[in-house]
Design a protein around this motif. Structure first.
Motif, PDB file in Angstrom:
ATOM      1  N   ILE A  64     -16.773 -33.791   9.516  1.00  0.00           N
ATOM      2  CA  ILE A  64     -18.075 -34.157   8.958  1.00  0.00           C
ATOM      3  C   ILE A  64     -18.530 -35.465   9.595  1.00  0.00           C
ATOM      4  O   ILE A  64     -17.724 -36.212  10.130  1.00  0.00           O
ATOM      5  CB  ILE A  64     -18.032 -34.293   7.417  1.00  0.00           C
ATOM      6  N   GLU A  65     -19.821 -35.736   9.539  1.00  0.00           N
ATOM      7  CA  GLU A  65     -20.363 -36.895  10.252  1.00  0.00           C
ATOM      8  C   GLU A  65     -20.575 -38.118   9.362  1.00  0.00           C
ATOM      9  O   GLU A  65     -21.455 -38.921   9.606  1.00  0.00           O
ATOM     10  CB  GLU A  65     -21.657 -36.531  10.987  1.00  0.00           C
ATOM     11  N   TRP A  66     -19.759 -38.293   8.366  1.00  0.00           N
ATOM     12  CA  TRP A  66     -19.892 -39.448   7.489  1.00  0.00           C
ATOM     13  C   TRP A  66     -19.605 -40.742   8.236  1.00  0.00           C
ATOM     14  O   TRP A  66     -18.725 -40.805   9.092  1.00  0.00           O
ATOM     15  CB  TRP A  66     -18.957 -39.340   6.298  1.00  0.00           C
ATOM     16  N   GLU A  67     -20.329 -41.782   7.874  1.00  0.00           N
ATOM     17  CA  GLU A  67     -20.202 -43.076   8.548  1.00  0.00           C
ATOM     18  C   GLU A  67     -18.785 -43.642   8.475  1.00  0.00           C
ATOM     19  O   GLU A  67     -18.329 -44.309   9.397  1.00  0.00           O
ATOM     20  CB  GLU A  67     -21.191 -44.080   7.957  1.00  0.00           C
ATOM     21  N   GLU A  68     -18.069 -43.366   7.399  1.00  0.00           N
ATOM     22  CA  GLU A  68     -16.715 -43.920   7.275  1.00  0.00           C
ATOM     23  C   GLU A  68     -15.808 -43.468   8.413  1.00  0.00           C
ATOM     24  O   GLU A  68     -14.854 -44.153   8.769  1.00  0.00           O
ATOM     25  CB  GLU A  68     -16.093 -43.578   5.932  1.00  0.00           C
ATOM     26  N   PHE A  69     -16.105 -42.336   9.043  1.00  0.00           N
ATOM     27  CA  PHE A  69     -15.280 -41.869  10.151  1.00  0.00           C
ATOM     28  C   PHE A  69     -15.699 -42.472  11.484  1.00  0.00           C
ATOM     29  O   PHE A  69     -14.906 -42.502  12.418  1.00  0.00           O
ATOM     30  CB  PHE A  69     -15.285 -40.347  10.222  1.00  0.00           C
ATOM     31  N   ILE A 116     -16.335 -30.727  20.418  1.00  0.00           N
ATOM     32  CA  ILE A 116     -17.031 -29.450  20.501  1.00  0.00           C
ATOM     33  C   ILE A 116     -18.215 -29.605  21.472  1.00  0.00           C
ATOM     34  O   ILE A 116     -19.005 -30.539  21.359  1.00  0.00           O
ATOM     35  CB  ILE A 116     -17.549 -29.005  19.120  1.00  0.00           C
ATOM     36  N   GLY A 117     -18.308 -28.706  22.432  1.00  0.00           N
ATOM     37  CA  GLY A 117     -19.437 -28.702  23.358  1.00  0.00           C
ATOM     38  C   GLY A 117     -19.318 -29.679  24.517  1.00  0.00           C
ATOM     39  O   GLY A 117     -20.230 -29.777  25.329  1.00  0.00           O
ATOM     40  N   LYS A 118     -18.196 -30.387  24.648  1.00  0.00           N
ATOM     41  CA  LYS A 118     -17.985 -31.309  25.763  1.00  0.00           C
ATOM     42  C   LYS A 118     -16.858 -30.769  26.639  1.00  0.00           C
ATOM     43  O   LYS A 118     -15.877 -30.227  26.139  1.00  0.00           O
ATOM     44  CB  LYS A 118     -17.646 -32.709  25.282  1.00  0.00           C
ATOM     45  N   LEU A 119     -17.008 -30.945  27.958  1.00  0.00           N
ATOM     46  CA  LEU A 119     -15.994 -30.474  28.874  1.00  0.00           C
ATOM     47  C   LEU A 119     -14.712 -31.272  28.698  1.00  0.00           C
ATOM     48  O   LEU A 119     -14.744 -32.472  28.409  1.00  0.00           O
ATOM     49  CB  LEU A 119     -16.480 -30.609  30.311  1.00  0.00           C
ATOM     50  N   LEU A 120     -13.593 -30.609  28.912  1.00  0.00           N
ATOM     51  CA  LEU A 120     -12.298 -31.285  28.861  1.00  0.00           C
ATOM     52  C   LEU A 120     -12.075 -32.045  30.152  1.00  0.00           C
ATOM     53  O   LEU A 120     -12.531 -31.650  31.215  1.00  0.00           O
ATOM     54  CB  LEU A 120     -11.184 -30.273  28.655  1.00  0.00           C
ATOM     55  N   ASP A 121     -11.348 -33.143  30.058  1.00  0.00           N
ATOM     56  CA  ASP A 121     -10.989 -33.933  31.225  1.00  0.00           C
ATOM     57  C   ASP A 121     -10.089 -33.116  32.145  1.00  0.00           C
ATOM     58  O   ASP A 121      -9.236 -32.373  31.678  1.00  0.00           O
ATOM     59  CB  ASP A 121     -10.236 -35.183  30.758  1.00  0.00           C
ATOM     60  N   GLN A 122     -10.264 -33.233  33.423  1.00  0.00           N
ATOM     61  CA  GLN A 122      -9.403 -32.534  34.375  1.00  0.00           C
ATOM     62  C   GLN A 122      -8.064 -33.228  34.429  1.00  0.00           C
ATOM     63  O   GLN A 122      -7.074 -32.744  34.810  1.00  0.00           O
ATOM     64  CB  GLN A 122     -10.041 -32.496  35.764  1.00  0.00           C
ATOM     65  N   ALA A 149      -1.061 -38.407  20.581  1.00  0.00           N
ATOM     66  CA  ALA A 149      -2.022 -38.461  19.473  1.00  0.00           C
ATOM     67  C   ALA A 149      -3.336 -37.826  19.927  1.00  0.00           C
ATOM     68  O   ALA A 149      -3.874 -38.182  20.970  1.00  0.00           O
ATOM     69  CB  ALA A 149      -2.256 -39.905  19.046  1.00  0.00           C
ATOM     70  N   TYR A 150      -3.832 -36.903  19.119  1.00  0.00           N
ATOM     71  CA  TYR A 150      -5.039 -36.141  19.446  1.00  0.00           C
ATOM     72  C   TYR A 150      -6.157 -36.442  18.449  1.00  0.00           C
ATOM     73  O   TYR A 150      -5.900 -36.696  17.284  1.00  0.00           O
ATOM     74  CB  TYR A 150      -4.762 -34.639  19.383  1.00  0.00           C
ATOM     75  N   VAL A 151      -7.392 -36.361  18.939  1.00  0.00           N
ATOM     76  CA  VAL A 151      -8.568 -36.395  18.077  1.00  0.00           C
ATOM     77  C   VAL A 151      -9.431 -35.192  18.439  1.00  0.00           C
ATOM     78  O   VAL A 151      -9.722 -34.957  19.616  1.00  0.00           O
ATOM     79  CB  VAL A 151      -9.397 -37.688  18.243  1.00  0.00           C
ATOM     80  N   LEU A 152      -9.824 -34.427  17.428  1.00  0.00           N
ATOM     81  CA  LEU A 152     -10.807 -33.360  17.596  1.00  0.00           C
ATOM     82  C   LEU A 152     -12.057 -33.804  16.852  1.00  0.00           C
ATOM     83  O   LEU A 152     -12.032 -33.993  15.644  1.00  0.00           O
ATOM     84  CB  LEU A 152     -10.314 -32.032  17.021  1.00  0.00           C
ATOM     85  N   ASP A 153     -13.119 -34.018  17.599  1.00  0.00           N
ATOM     86  CA  ASP A 153     -14.390 -34.441  17.005  1.00  0.00           C
ATOM     87  C   ASP A 153     -15.341 -33.249  17.000  1.00  0.00           C
ATOM     88  O   ASP A 153     -15.972 -32.937  17.997  1.00  0.00           O
ATOM     89  CB  ASP A 153     -14.977 -35.597  17.821  1.00  0.00           C
ATOM     90  N   SER A 154     -15.429 -32.582  15.860  1.00  0.00           N
ATOM     91  CA  SER A 154     -16.279 -31.391  15.776  1.00  0.00           C
ATOM     92  C   SER A 154     -17.749 -31.730  15.564  1.00  0.00           C
ATOM     93  O   SER A 154     -18.591 -30.846  15.603  1.00  0.00           O
ATOM     94  CB  SER A 154     -15.794 -30.473  14.651  1.00  0.00           C
ATOM     95  N   ARG A 155     -18.059 -33.008  15.333  1.00  0.00           N
ATOM     96  CA  ARG A 155     -19.442 -33.411  15.069  1.00  0.00           C
ATOM     97  C   ARG A 155     -20.028 -34.303  16.166  1.00  0.00           C
ATOM     98  O   ARG A 155     -21.173 -34.737  16.078  1.00  0.00           O
ATOM     99  CB  ARG A 155     -19.532 -34.144  13.727  1.00  0.00           C
ATOM    100  N   ASN A 156     -19.249 -34.608  17.199  1.00  0.00           N
ATOM    101  CA  ASN A 156     -19.699 -35.457  18.315  1.00  0.00           C
ATOM    102  C   ASN A 156     -20.237 -36.802  17.832  1.00  0.00           C
ATOM    103  O   ASN A 156     -21.320 -37.236  18.222  1.00  0.00           O
ATOM    104  CB  ASN A 156     -20.738 -34.722  19.174  1.00  0.00           C
ATOM    105  N   ILE A 157     -19.451 -37.472  16.979  1.00  0.00           N
ATOM    106  CA  ILE A 157     -19.873 -38.762  16.432  1.00  0.00           C
ATOM    107  C   ILE A 157     -19.053 -39.926  16.993  1.00  0.00           C
ATOM    108  O   ILE A 157     -19.377 -41.075  16.734  1.00  0.00           O
ATOM    109  CB  ILE A 157     -19.789 -38.787  14.889  1.00  0.00           C
TER     110      ILE A 157
END
Length: 94
Positions: free
Chosen positions: A43-48, A88-94, A64-72
């Motif tokens: 979710i795109e709440w400011e606390e995150f 989500i919607g961003k290319l992965l680093d090569q 350590a991984y981060v998945l940002d499903s809201r692109n925030i």
């Protein structure tokens, strides 16, 4: 017959004994990240967006991984800290 047995195909049914580890609930994001390998932003709440992600990274298991499903979140900042970052919607680093 349990509801799960007829409501899910056989290949989705659990196999073997459950791990037996309880689910922990906490209102502290830093405590929630402790000994985890991944953080998922759903979710795109400011606390995150205002968390101290260096502190989060410090208490996590590595890698350590981060998945940002809201692109925030700032991809470059998190990668500089040491996270493996997916959005989500961003290319992965090569």
């Amino acid at each position: 017959m349990d509801k799960f047995d007829w409501d899910h195909p056989r290949h989705l049914q659990p196999v073997g004994e459950p791990a037996g580890q309880p689910v922990a609930v906490t209102s502290d994001a830093y405590e929630a990240a402790r000994v985890s390998h991944a953080v998922c932003i759903l979710i795109e709440w400011e606390e995150f967006t205002s968390l101290g992600y260096r502190r989060v990274h410090d208490v996590m298991q590595k890698p350590a991984y981060v998945l940002d499903s809201r692109n925030i979140l700032d991809l470059e900042k998190l990668e500089d800290i040491g996270f493996i970052f997916y959005a989500i919607g961003k290319l992965l680093d090569q």
